[in-house]
Design an enzyme around this catalytic site. Sequence first.
Site, mmCIF file in Angstrom:
data_model
loop_
_atom_site.group_PDB
_atom_site.id
_atom_site.type_symbol
_atom_site.label_atom_id
_atom_site.label_comp_id
_atom_site.label_asym_id
_atom_site.label_seq_id
_atom_site.Cartn_x
_atom_site.Cartn_y
_atom_site.Cartn_z
ATOM 1 N N HIS A 123 0.975 -0.978 0.000
ATOM 2 C CA HIS A 123 0.046 0.101 0.149
ATOM 3 C C HIS A 123 0.879 1.205 -0.003
ATOM 4 C CE1 HIS A 123 0.813 -0.505 4.440
ATOM 5 N NE2 HIS A 123 0.478 0.972 4.495
ATOM 6 N N TYR A 143 11.906 4.222 1.215
ATOM 7 C CA TYR A 143 10.674 5.036 0.221
ATOM 8 C C TYR A 143 9.627 5.670 0.886
ATOM 9 C CZ TYR A 143 12.951 0.694 -1.936
ATOM 10 O OH TYR A 143 13.918 -0.017 -2.272
ATOM 11 N N HIS A 187 0.659 5.496 1.177
ATOM 12 C CA HIS A 187 0.232 6.837 1.765
ATOM 13 C C HIS A 187 0.614 8.077 1.210
ATOM 14 C CE1 HIS A 187 -2.080 4.177 4.859
ATOM 15 N NE2 HIS A 187 -0.699 3.974 5.289
#
Length: 183
Positions: A64, A154, A66
């Site tokens: 996922h 990341y 954000h």
Amino acid sequence: MDIPTMQYRRAIVPGGTFFFTLVTQGRRPLFADPPTIDCLRAAFRAVKVKHPFRIDAIVIMPDHLHCIWTLPTEDVDHSLRWRLIKTWVTKHWPAPLPVPADQARRARGEQALWQHRYREHVIRDEEDFSRHVDYIHYNPVKHGYVAMAADWPYSSFLRFVEFGLYPRDWACKDAAFAGVGHD
């Protein structure tokens, strides 16, 4: 008995700042290596050329991501940008797709990289912004990938350190995130 269906409506705020959560289909760890993360980064760059937006904070996790974006004044179309980013990633995926699309997706010409929807939250004020930025940067620690936010490659965390907004050894507690995030 008919069960009423809820129609989902996206937040429309011209020039707004939004917190987003996107999840891979089946929460597969698709962004677990540099070539796939580079593909996602290239998608952001490509879409920003024709449809500008500012990435205020981001973290890319294996299953996922954000991020917080700010749209240009009078622009409301984050949905278009996400559709283009997801499509770009799917078309430019650097390896064979990890799992073939199911029959319904194949019928629509879709691949199986992303969940259909994403979640957004309109950032209301500076405190809301700060809490969501902290949540983004703490996410790799929360999920047990690293002991400190600075160790996750990341993320925008080190950019915030360079600007003097966080100390490199910043640590946070989960309790600070009640009501924040969608993972």
